[in-house]
Design a protein around this motif. Structure first.
Motif, mmCIF file in Angstrom:
data_model
loop_
_atom_site.group_PDB
_atom_site.id
_atom_site.type_symbol
_atom_site.label_atom_id
_atom_site.label_comp_id
_atom_site.label_asym_id
_atom_site.label_seq_id
_atom_site.Cartn_x
_atom_site.Cartn_y
_atom_site.Cartn_z
ATOM 1 N N THR A 104 0.831 -1.208 0.000
ATOM 2 C CA THR A 104 0.000 0.000 0.000
ATOM 3 C C THR A 104 0.860 1.251 0.000
ATOM 4 O O THR A 104 0.657 2.166 -0.804
ATOM 5 C CB THR A 104 -0.935 0.017 1.229
ATOM 6 N N SER A 105 1.838 1.295 0.907
ATOM 7 C CA SER A 105 2.687 2.485 0.981
ATOM 8 C C SER A 105 3.661 2.552 -0.187
ATOM 9 O O SER A 105 4.056 3.635 -0.621
ATOM 10 C CB SER A 105 3.445 2.525 2.311
ATOM 11 N N LEU A 106 4.067 1.392 -0.726
ATOM 12 C CA LEU A 106 4.950 1.384 -1.893
ATOM 13 C C LEU A 106 4.243 1.984 -3.103
ATOM 14 O O LEU A 106 4.828 2.779 -3.850
ATOM 15 C CB LEU A 106 5.402 -0.043 -2.206
ATOM 16 N N GLU A 107 2.992 1.619 -3.305
ATOM 17 C CA GLU A 107 2.226 2.181 -4.417
ATOM 18 C C GLU A 107 2.128 3.697 -4.289
ATOM 19 O O GLU A 107 2.332 4.435 -5.273
ATOM 20 C CB GLU A 107 0.819 1.569 -4.456
ATOM 21 N N ALA A 108 1.847 4.171 -3.074
ATOM 22 C CA ALA A 108 1.747 5.617 -2.851
ATOM 23 C C ALA A 108 3.081 6.297 -3.139
ATOM 24 O O ALA A 108 3.130 7.363 -3.778
ATOM 25 C CB ALA A 108 1.312 5.889 -1.409
ATOM 26 N N ALA A 109 4.183 5.682 -2.684
ATOM 27 C CA ALA A 109 5.508 6.281 -2.871
ATOM 28 C C ALA A 109 5.898 6.338 -4.344
ATOM 29 O O ALA A 109 6.462 7.339 -4.818
ATOM 30 C CB ALA A 109 6.544 5.484 -2.080
ATOM 31 N N LEU A 110 5.612 5.282 -5.091
ATOM 32 C CA LEU A 110 5.944 5.263 -6.522
ATOM 33 C C LEU A 110 5.158 6.326 -7.287
ATOM 34 O O LEU A 110 5.679 6.948 -8.228
ATOM 35 C CB LEU A 110 5.670 3.875 -7.103
ATOM 36 N N LYS A 111 3.914 6.551 -6.876
ATOM 37 C CA LYS A 111 3.106 7.584 -7.527
ATOM 38 C C LYS A 111 3.671 8.973 -7.242
ATOM 39 O O LYS A 111 3.716 9.830 -8.134
ATOM 40 C CB LYS A 111 1.652 7.487 -7.070
ATOM 41 N N VAL A 112 4.114 9.194 -6.006
ATOM 42 C CA VAL A 112 4.737 10.478 -5.667
ATOM 43 C C VAL A 112 6.025 10.657 -6.454
ATOM 44 O O VAL A 112 6.309 11.744 -6.979
ATOM 45 C CB VAL A 112 5.012 10.567 -4.144
ATOM 46 N N LEU A 113 6.817 9.592 -6.551
ATOM 47 C CA LEU A 113 8.061 9.646 -7.325
ATOM 48 C C LEU A 113 7.794 10.081 -8.757
ATOM 49 O O LEU A 113 8.509 10.929 -9.312
ATOM 50 C CB LEU A 113 8.729 8.267 -7.302
ATOM 51 N N ASN A 114 6.760 9.529 -9.360
ATOM 52 C CA ASN A 114 6.447 9.873 -10.747
ATOM 53 C C ASN A 114 5.928 11.292 -10.901
ATOM 54 O O ASN A 114 6.232 11.976 -11.884
ATOM 55 C CB ASN A 114 5.435 8.868 -11.312
ATOM 56 N N GLU A 115 5.148 11.748 -9.935
ATOM 57 C CA GLU A 115 4.622 13.119 -10.004
ATOM 58 C C GLU A 115 5.728 14.147 -9.822
ATOM 59 O O GLU A 115 5.853 15.089 -10.602
ATOM 60 C CB GLU A 115 3.540 13.325 -8.929
#
Length: 464
Positions: free
Chosen positions: A340-351
């Protein structure tokens, strides 16, 4: 703790005073010897205490026990209450203490976002109220008594995390706190070494529905897939849904990244409010929605909550942004790791990394038991779906996610290491001012935490 006399404790526990003063005031509680750290503590135990010498610095001590001690077994400075059953006496004490306070008490559970949501609620309320709360993410069942006793006469609200290590943990916390408001931030996949299956983990989180006061409030993320699997119809109180869908009671729209946080419009009861919350990621919006919904339920107007939320300080190692080596950008997210937190972190990385080279350094996901292989494969699917420009994994289990991402078609450079030794020199050679690096792990991985520290740009010492 609100002080309690030995005489009153004896009455509450249906015990009788064997020795000591009935007027002595109790100011602390314990059910294990190692929890006795101050004088005037009531210790509930069935175990025989052999070494009284070690307890002398904590005199006067009040012993509440069902063990039959012989005359002269107990030092004169120890007060003793004899009870029929020490465990039952303990829960009578807990029940009595909690019932002395008619204040809002919030209990929060979820796979991720618990600590942040709790700290947001505490921050908003603390502007005008005396609040007690769990310390950061310290939320084990052994700490529940001390958190309960932190409620004092002038306490106006309490906010506690109720984590799940195994089934029954939330129920156990409910016996202490008897929350009036419950929050489930989300339900991913974690602690499967004890919960055995994802369904077991979901049900363990769902214990929240049963511990809230029947006329209390339950706040849920209406868009979380696993939370939807809970039978909320068994909850008789008020249900509040937060999310982006128009059916939500607290709805976020026009979400955008803004300076060092997120900006969005909150819609509630046909009114709109501009919200700015420190911390990157759409998940931070959900945390803010839950926090605002909780304090609003306690009587805090939304504009007041929104203003106070702007000064919220982002928690350390939770997607904190730094300048990294070679003037790169570094996202330190090494507090915890779940899918769950990995998905959130990867999305922030991309943004944040739009137009930059995006590198993800990811450690092992822990507490999975026999589910380790499957969950790491799910992490690999997330990496493949969301995408990065370079993937680096640390640890033998973390390599599973890299291999699975490649199997699914991930074609960018991949480096897998058993430990972090070679990661720093690798990064030193491939990052520059046009690079953003996400380092993701948990607090128990010293290697990943140390690497995160090394990757932060050190200030240049002044010239002589």
């Amino acid at each position: 703790m609100k002080p309690l006399s030995v005489k009153n404790l004896a009455m509450i526990t249906a015990g009788y005073i064997v020795q000591g003063s009935e007027d002595l005031l109790i100011q602390h509680g314990a059910y294990r010897l190692k929890q006795v750290k101050k004088p005037n503590t009531a210790l509930f135990t069935s175990k025989r205490i052999v070494n009284w010498k070690n307890l002398e610095p904590f005199s006067p001590l009040v012993l509440v026990t069902d063990r039959a001690y012989r005359p002269n077994d107990i030092p004169n400075q120890v007060n003793m209450i004899q009870v029929a059953n020490a465990n039952e006496a303990y829960w009578k004490f807990v029940d009595f203490y909690r019932n002395q306070f008619q204040i809002p008490i919030v209990a929060i559970t979820g796979t991720s976002g618990k600590t942040t949501t709790k700290e947001m609620i505490k921050h908003i309320l603390s502007a005008e109220h005396k609040v007690t709360a769990t310390t950061l993410s310290s939320n084990s069942r052994t700490a529940s008594l001390q958190y309960l006793l932190s409620i004092e006469e002038d306490t106006e609200a309490a906010v506690f995390e109720t984590a799940v290590g195994s089934p029954g943990d939330v129920t156990n916390a409910g016996k202490y706190f008897k929350p009036t408001i419950g929050i489930i931030t989300n339900i991913g996949a974690h602690h499967l070494n004890y919960c055995k299956t994802l369904e077991g983990y979901i049900q363990a989180k769902g214990e929240m529905l049963d511990i809230i006061h029947p006329k209390g409030t339950l706040i849920i993320n209406a868009e979380d897939i696993n939370t939807k699997k809970l039978d909320v119809s068994r909850f008789s109180g008020r249900l509040i849904k937060v999310g982006k869908h128009e059916s939500c009671d607290f709805r976020a729209s026009h979400i955008q990244y803004y300076q060092k946080g997120m900006k969005f419009v909150l819609q509630h009861d046909r009114q709109s409010y501009d919200i700015l919350v420190p911390g990157f990621g759409e998940h931070q919006v959900y945390n803010a929605l839950a926090a605002i919904a909780a304090v609003y339920d306690m009587g805090v107007p939304i504009p007041v909550a929104a203003k106070q939320l702007q000064s919220f300080r982002q928690l350390k190692k939770q997607l904190q942004l730094f300048e990294g080596i070679n003037h790169s950008m570094l996202l330190d997210d090494t507090w915890s790791i779940t899918t769950t937190s990995l998905e959130a972190a990867l999305k922030v990385l991309n943004e944040l990394g739009d137009g930059k080279k995006k590198i993800a350094v990811i450690g092992t996901i822990t507490d999975l038991g026999s589910w380790g292989y499957v969950i790491h494969e799910q992490a690999g699917e997330l990496i493949h779906r969301i995408g990065v420009d370079v993937l680096i994994t640390i640890g033998e289990h973390a390599k599973i996610m890299a291999d699975y991402a490649v199997m699914l078609g991930f074609s960018k450079p991949v480096y897998s290491f058993k430990n972090s030794t070679l990661v720093y020199p690798l990064l030193q050679g491939i990052v520059d001012e046009n690079t953003i690096v996400l380092i993701k792990g948990d607090m128990y991985s010293k290697q990943v935490s140390k690497l995160a520290t090394e990757l932060k740009l050190k200030p240049t010492p002044p010239a002589d």
